[in-house]
Design a protein around this motif. Structure first.
Motif, short mmCIF file in Angstrom:
data_model
loop_
_atom_site.label_atom_id
_atom_site.label_comp_id
_atom_site.label_asym_id
_atom_site.label_seq_id
_atom_site.Cartn_x
_atom_site.Cartn_y
_atom_site.Cartn_z
N GLU A 173 119.82 -23.10 11.58
CA GLU A 173 121.05 -23.74 11.14
C GLU A 173 121.24 -23.65 9.63
O GLU A 173 120.36 -24.02 8.85
N VAL A 174 122.40 -23.17 9.24
CA VAL A 174 122.73 -23.05 7.83
C VAL A 174 123.19 -24.41 7.32
O VAL A 174 124.17 -24.97 7.79
N GLU A 175 122.43 -24.94 6.36
CA GLU A 175 122.76 -26.26 5.81
C GLU A 175 123.67 -26.16 4.59
O GLU A 175 124.34 -27.12 4.24
N GLY A 176 123.70 -25.01 3.97
CA GLY A 176 124.56 -24.86 2.80
C GLY A 176 124.51 -23.45 2.25
O GLY A 176 123.55 -22.71 2.47
N VAL A 177 125.56 -23.08 1.55
CA VAL A 177 125.64 -21.79 0.89
C VAL A 177 126.15 -22.03 -0.53
O VAL A 177 127.20 -22.65 -0.71
N GLU A 178 125.38 -21.56 -1.50
CA GLU A 178 125.80 -21.64 -2.90
C GLU A 178 126.27 -20.26 -3.32
O GLU A 178 125.46 -19.35 -3.52
N ALA A 232 125.88 -16.15 12.34
CA ALA A 232 124.83 -15.67 13.24
C ALA A 232 123.55 -16.48 13.09
O ALA A 232 122.87 -16.77 14.09
N LEU A 233 123.20 -16.87 11.87
CA LEU A 233 121.98 -17.65 11.66
C LEU A 233 122.03 -18.97 12.42
O LEU A 233 121.06 -19.36 13.08
N ILE A 249 121.52 -18.89 0.39
CA ILE A 249 121.67 -19.45 1.73
C ILE A 249 120.53 -20.42 1.98
O ILE A 249 119.35 -20.10 1.74
N ASP A 250 120.84 -21.61 2.46
CA ASP A 250 119.85 -22.65 2.75
C ASP A 250 119.88 -22.92 4.24
O ASP A 250 120.91 -23.34 4.78
N ILE A 251 118.77 -22.67 4.94
CA ILE A 251 118.72 -22.87 6.39
C ILE A 251 117.68 -23.93 6.73
O ILE A 251 116.71 -24.14 6.00
N ALA A 252 117.91 -24.62 7.84
CA ALA A 252 116.95 -25.61 8.35
C ALA A 252 116.03 -24.93 9.36
O ALA A 252 116.51 -24.26 10.28
#
Length: 805
Positions: free
Chosen positions: A31-36, A24-25, A165-168
């Protein structure tokens, strides 16, 4: 922008999974750039028990352990595994953490394999905290309480299974630089309910002893500054939950006071700053720097301030670079007892300019230069004060306020039918209103008031964009456009567009097409008559793209210079585009320009290679003009080429004295030097808009005009002045009999010292071939002689030439 899932859930009441949230993000434009996900990294490590630990038979510092593991998890089957361990605290009955064969150990970047250590098999590993990236402790393996649940995942036991969660964030979404802003978007999408915003009301116990003032000329860039003193604080480590959140997003916990400011920066997009009040001399003043002042900032670097940069000063001078970074001299430490907490609003452009000049990148600058919520300035101060009082104790003063919160109120009309038309999918009016309301907008009778935290919404189109992204553009269905009528559609290209297509095809037969920017540097533009203020770009991409080009030649020459620098010496390039001679629309001109550089052919054994010359450019120009229907045979040749052409090796092809269709020739050596191009370059420029369109429109080709009667050719050699333009002689010969003379061609020019020795000083010989085409009957010798006499007379009258004896 990083945050953890549990942090998000402090603002969003949701049961959505991690995958649903990340999907959804991205769909919402974040935009989700990565998920740890810690579960993926540490999910294989489970709590185990050492059944027995004995001395290794072949090593004094190693222990041989029989380990009771639970491969199926807590309460599942058990399995005994032999592990060789070198930790000093390995012992019988120890409850620790086991890594099975095949597990990846992040702390040592190793995937475990079964093997032998000193000739004894080892099948797995007992882990230390450093090997699991929990801490830097590597003095021994993890030693858990005896009642720890055997077989449970260690990450669940620690309660650190919190994905990051890492978003741009695009520059137009500063509201999403806080976790609450992200939660608001997800709630509007329907992935949960936004929890009530945190509030705090602080009643000051005493007047603030530190006052704040903003210079009158600084108010436009610093409209409001709030602050208060908190005395009697105890600045120790922050609580574990706060440290865990900061570490998860890559920040190092420093102290409770500093960690609180970092927390609010990421949680509510409210950058704050804390001064050690005991280190502040007198009151605080917000003003522009005079230039030359120095400040050692919290990053331990010393910066020299330029004139016009905003600073916060006390009686000793600058103590903070406003909105970017505080000073080390008034920074908080473990000994801080009294603290002054600042919450202010700064102009985004002023912060961006100062940050760029000083080359400082900080979380505060990143947010202020994009735009934080000005109305939240005093509320953010109260919330941060409440957390400091809860964590550090103390007593808060009354709030001091300098300036006033800027008025950002604005509203726009919502047109639901227009939204459907622009977005291309059906969205009910009630759904449109719900979306805007959930995003924080106030809708009253379709008048939409924009919240103070959305500086990017500046018109009705932005309302449409908000509705579209929340409704999800993935719902769009491809539909064919409705046909405007039945049958075969009429052509949509204009005659000018068709002409440019024809021109492009004609030039592409012999030259390579280029596509270049219309922006060039001022020096290059000046070489071609441009570079004035009227065509200067107010916000250029770079200093090399500061002006609109006056014509396409500088762009082509730059391409040629780049190719020559890479070993390509021979080129034939063209481009069709715009030239700009001024700022007004009428100053823009469509043109087709081409250049030839170097030689006409590769090196070969047949002697066909030669340096390009003016006639190559003339041939290119005439062929292109003929392709778009220009009357090439009736054009005037004038020596009025622009100054960037060689004055003696260039010309203008014109349909009348005031309607130039093309210019061609050798480019001036001075221009080539300025552009960094080596060797000879010839070029042409065609102005297709000046070529008249055909009056008669026919869908068929004209009939072939074939003559039944044989043509007659006669050769003439004239002695003329050495400076005479040959074209003038050709036109004069053609004018001898316009009805019967079909063509006149030059086949020899004899000039130079030898010619002058035979024909007299300042003379040359020009030989032409005249083709005579009979129309009604074969010409007699007498009629041919009469035409020849007319040719000689016409040349003599126009040029003063005589037949060569």
């Amino acid at each position: 922008m990083k945050f953890t899932l549990n942090w998000l859930k402090t603002h969003l009441d949701t049961e959505a999974s991690l995958d649903e949230i990340t999907e959804a993000l991205t769909d919402l434009g974040l935009e989700v750039e990565g998920v740890e996900d810690p579960a993926e990294a540490l999910g294989a490590f489970r709590i185990c028990r050492v059944i027995e630990a004995v001395q290794h038979p072949n090593a004094d510092r190693l222990r041989l352990c029989r380990v009771e593991t639970y491969p199926d998890g807590e309460g599942g089957r058990t399995e005994e595994v032999q592990v060789v361990c070198g930790a000093p605290n390995a012992r019988t009955a120890l409850v620790g953490v086991f890594a099975p064969v095949g597990a990846y150990v992040p702390g040592i970047d190793l995937t475990l394999k079964a093997g032998k250590i000193r000739d004894v098999e080892s099948n797995g590993m007992l882990c230390s905290e450093r090997e699991l990236l929990i801490s830097d402790d590597h003095d021994g393996i993890i030693d858990l309480p005896a009642d720890a649940p055997l077989g449970a995942r260690f990450i669940d036991y620690l309660d650190r299974n919190d994905p990051v969660i890492d978003i741009a964030i695009t520059p137009n979404r500063p509201d999403a630089l806080g976790v609450r802003g992200v939660a608001r978007d997800l709630a509007a999408r329907g992935l949960g309910v936004l929890k009530p915003a945190p509030t705090a009301s602080i009643e000051g116990a005493f007047p603030c002893p530190i006052n704040v003032g903003i210079d009158e000329d600084t108010l436009k860039d610093a409209p409001v500054f709030t602050g208060r003193l908190i005395r009697g604080v105890k600045n120790g480590p922050s609580p574990q939950w706060l440290q865990d959140r900061l570490r998860a997003i890559g920040l190092r916990p420093i102290s409770a006071l500093v960690d609180v400011t970092n927390f609010f920066t990421y949680d509510l997009n409210r950058p704050l700053h804390v001064f050690d009040a005991d280190k502040v001399s007198g009151n605080l003043r917000v003003h522009y720097a005079e230039g030359g002042e120095t400040l050692t900032a919290l990053d331990d670097n010393t910066y020299t301030l330029g004139a016009g940069m905003m600073v916060i000063s006390d009686d000793n001078g600058p103590e903070s670079i406003a909105g970017i970074m505080g000073g080390a001299a008034t920074g908080c430490s473990e000994d801080t007892v009294n603290v002054f907490l600042e919450s202010a609003y700064w102009d985004p452009i002023a912060i961006a300019m100062t940050g760029r000049k000083l080359k400082i990148n900080s979380d505060a600058r990143y947010r202020f230069e994009r735009g934080v919520d000005p109305a939240f300035t005093p509320e953010g101060l109260d919330l941060a004060t409440r957390m400091i009082l809860d964590l550090c104790g103390g007593e808060a003063s009354e709030m001091v306020v300098a300036g006033e919160v800027p008025d950002t109120r604005r509203s726009y009309r919502l047109d639901p039918s227009r939204v459907v038309s622009l977005v291309g999918m059906e969205i009910a009016e009630a759904e449109q209103i719900r979306i805007l309301t959930d995003l924080g907008f106030e809708v009253n009778d379709l008048n939409v008031s924009v919240p103070s935290w959305r500086p990017d919404v500046q018109g009705e189109a932005d309302l449409v964009e908000e509705i579209a992204r929340v409704a999800s553009l993935t719902r769009l269905e491809g539909k064919p456009l409705a046909r405007p009528g039945v049958g075969v559609m009429k052509p949509v290209l204009t005659p000018q567009q068709k002409r440019l297509m024809t021109l492009r095809r004609a030039l592409a037969l012999h030259l390579n097409e280029c596509v270049t920017y219309s922006f060039i540097d001022a020096k290059s533009a000046a070489l071609f008559g441009g570079g004035g203020d009227g065509v200067k770009i107010s916000n250029p991409i770079s200093s090399e793209m500061s002006h609109m080009r006056p014509n396409i030649f500088p762009s082509l020459l730059m391409a040629a210079a780049r190719n020559q620098a890479r070993g390509e010496a021979d080129m034939a390039l063209f481009e069709i585009g715009q030239g700009f001679n001024g700022p007004e629309p009428e100053d823009q001109q469509t043109m087709a320009c081409g250049i030839r550089v170097g030689a006409t052919a590769p090196r070969n054994a047949f002697g066909t290679r030669r340096t390009v010359d003016i006639y190559d450019a003339k041939g290119d120009a005439e062929a292109a003009l003929a392709a778009i229907g220009a009357p090439v045979g009736n054009l005037m040749v004038m020596r009025t080429a622009p100054e960037w052409f060689h004055p003696g090796r260039s010309a203008v092809l014109s349909l009348g004295p005031k309607n130039p269709l093309a210019v061609f020739g050798e480019l001036h050596p001075k221009v080539l030097k300025g552009m960094g191009v080596k060797g000879t370059v010839v070029g042409f420029a065609i102005f297709p808009d000046n070529v008249p369109l055909k009056k008669a429109k026919s869908k068929t080709r004209p009939a072939l005009q074939a003559h039944d009667l044989q043509a007659v050719e006669r050769d003439f050699a004239f002695v003329v002045d050495a400076d005479l333009e040959v074209e003038k002689l050709v036109k004069a010969a053609r004018g001898g009999d316009k009805k019967l003379i079909e063509a006149v061609n030059v086949f020899d020019v004899f000039s130079g010292p030898k010619a002058e020795a035979q024909m007299g000083e300042g003379k040359k010989s020009v030989a032409i071939s005249v083709r005579i085409q009979p129309k009604a009957a074969t010409l007699t010798d007498k009629e041919i002689e009469a035409i020849s006499a007319k040719v000689v007379a016409s040349v003599a009258r126009v040029t003063g030439g005589e037949l060569r004896s």
